[in-house]
Design a protein around this motif. Structure first.
Motif, PDB file in Angstrom:
ATOM      1  N   GLY A 178     -79.022  50.408 -24.897  1.00 34.01           N
ATOM      2  CA  GLY A 178     -80.361  49.490 -24.780  1.00 34.01           C
ATOM      3  C   GLY A 178     -81.339  49.892 -23.958  1.00 34.01           C
ATOM      4  N   PHE A 179     -82.551  49.493 -23.775  1.00 37.01           N
ATOM      5  CA  PHE A 179     -83.734  49.913 -23.354  1.00 37.01           C
ATOM      6  C   PHE A 179     -83.830  51.389 -23.878  1.00 37.01           C
ATOM      7  N   GLY A 180     -83.639  51.662 -24.965  1.00 35.54           N
ATOM      8  CA  GLY A 180     -84.104  52.983 -25.547  1.00 35.54           C
ATOM      9  C   GLY A 180     -83.215  54.411 -25.165  1.00 35.54           C
ATOM     10  N   ALA A 181     -82.045  53.763 -24.468  1.00 33.66           N
ATOM     11  CA  ALA A 181     -80.945  55.046 -24.100  1.00 33.66           C
ATOM     12  C   ALA A 181     -79.713  54.463 -24.246  1.00 33.66           C
ATOM     13  N   VAL A 182     -78.558  55.561 -24.298  1.00 36.34           N
ATOM     14  CA  VAL A 182     -77.202  55.349 -24.049  1.00 36.34           C
ATOM     15  C   VAL A 182     -76.922  55.124 -22.808  1.00 36.34           C
ATOM     16  N   HIS A 183     -75.887  54.245 -22.292  1.00 33.54           N
ATOM     17  CA  HIS A 183     -75.503  54.307 -20.929  1.00 33.54           C
ATOM     18  C   HIS A 183     -74.044  54.482 -20.698  1.00 33.54           C
ATOM     19  N   LEU A 184     -73.632  55.220 -20.034  1.00 34.39           N
ATOM     20  CA  LEU A 184     -72.079  55.571 -19.757  1.00 34.39           C
ATOM     21  C   LEU A 184     -71.613  55.401 -18.199  1.00 34.39           C
TER      22      LEU A 184
ATOM     23  N   LEU B 228     -74.033  56.408 -29.468  1.00 34.07           N
ATOM     24  CA  LEU B 228     -75.023  57.086 -30.250  1.00 34.07           C
ATOM     25  C   LEU B 228     -75.322  56.543 -31.543  1.00 34.07           C
ATOM     26  N   SER B 229     -74.246  55.984 -32.212  1.00 33.03           N
ATOM     27  CA  SER B 229     -74.528  55.314 -33.553  1.00 33.03           C
ATOM     28  C   SER B 229     -75.287  54.182 -33.142  1.00 33.03           C
ATOM     29  N   HIS B 230     -75.224  53.179 -32.358  1.00 28.60           N
ATOM     30  CA  HIS B 230     -75.983  52.314 -31.749  1.00 28.60           C
ATOM     31  C   HIS B 230     -77.422  52.781 -31.485  1.00 28.60           C
ATOM     32  N   LEU B 231     -77.683  53.595 -31.142  1.00 25.69           N
ATOM     33  CA  LEU B 231     -79.109  54.382 -30.637  1.00 25.69           C
ATOM     34  C   LEU B 231     -79.638  54.605 -31.927  1.00 25.69           C
ATOM     35  N   HIS B 232     -78.771  55.212 -32.617  1.00 25.97           N
ATOM     36  CA  HIS B 232     -79.523  55.782 -33.907  1.00 25.97           C
ATOM     37  C   HIS B 232     -80.275  54.619 -34.844  1.00 25.97           C
ATOM     38  N   LEU B 233     -79.131  53.584 -35.033  1.00 26.51           N
ATOM     39  CA  LEU B 233     -79.719  52.657 -35.768  1.00 26.51           C
ATOM     40  C   LEU B 233     -80.875  51.633 -35.129  1.00 26.51           C
ATOM     41  N   GLN B 234     -80.810  51.662 -33.877  1.00 30.25           N
ATOM     42  CA  GLN B 234     -81.825  50.956 -33.312  1.00 30.25           C
ATOM     43  C   GLN B 234     -83.104  51.790 -33.302  1.00 30.25           C
TER      44      GLN B 234
END
Length: 245
Positions: free
Chosen positions: A71-77, A97-103
């Motif tokens: 969220g917010f343009g980044a992956v948070h771990l 990263l799959s979520h980020l790519h689709l977003q």
């Protein structure tokens, strides 16, 4: 701040060890996602690693119990990943990263309008079970055949998404079942699946995209998927061995 040689990874003070554990996994995870999504990341990516669960939850807007979020343009771990073996870390990283790519491709609003089962099922399938590790395929088959399952809806809701709790499923069971439906759609017709992913990435409505790609509504694919599971040996497990939802 940046604390590894990979400029895509950022960490807060105290998260250096977690960042160093993630850095060697980045190249493979990015490659898996780009192949599965039929294209490169269209924008620079950022992976933020946190030193405490509380900080992770505050910045990602999810519960501290989670391992990762996007969220917010980044992956948070979360630092919780340090307690897991590299294979699990890689799966969670790939999932997010799959979520980020689709977003990045479709936009946050378009992704939020997807049916939640697909929004979570695709990253879980892409990551080969990332976030579903605690539920086996056999357990998910049994639950699907015996009435403890999500419903594969063609339309999502931006304000009222139907998620795991709606179907009285644990999150790992929900992720596993959803990813199995995604895998079925890909195995059934790889060409249609690629068209579906490209249309979804372009921001098109999910149900319309399924119809255009497969020539059938999602409801037909869902019925076929469940009918096939009825012939799976896992569907006949003795009741005493039935998994929890």
């Amino acid at each position: 701040m940046q604390c590894t040689t990979d400029p895509r990874i950022w960490c807060e003070p105290g998260a250096e060890q977690g960042a160093r554990a993630i850095a060697p996994l980045m190249a493979a995870a990015v490659g898996v996602v780009e192949r599965a999504h039929y294209g490169s990341f269209p924008q620079p990516m950022r992976v933020q690693v946190y030193g405490s669960r509380e900080s992770f939850a505050r910045h990602s807007a999810v519960q501290p119990i989670a391992y990762g979020a996007t969220g917010f343009g980044a992956v948070h771990l979360s630092p919780r990943l340090l307690a897991d073996p590299p294979a699990v870390r890689a799966a969670i990283l790939t999932h997010e990263l799959s979520h980020l790519h689709l977003q990045q491709q479709a936009g946050v609003v378009a992704v939020a309008r997807l049916p939640n089962w697909f929004m979570e099922g695709l990253p879980t399938a892409v990551s080969n079970g990332g976030a579903a590790e605690r539920v086996s395929r056999e357990e998910a088959v049994f639950a699907l055949v015996h009435g403890r399952h999500f419903e594969a809806e063609a339309d999502g809701s931006l304000l009222f998404p139907r998620r795991a709790d709606e179907f009285k499923l644990s999150w790992p069971m929900y992720y596993r079942q959803s990813s199995m439906m995604v895998d079925y759609m890909k195995q059934r017709d790889g060409v249609a699946f690629e068209r579906l992913i490209r249309d979804v990435a372009a921001g098109k409505a999910f149900g319309v995209s399924v119809q255009a790609a497969y020539g059938q509504p999602l409801s037909v694919l869902w019925q076929e998927f469940r009918a096939g599971l009825g012939r799976d040996p896992a569907a006949a497990w003795p009741q005493k061995n039935a998994p929890r939802a």
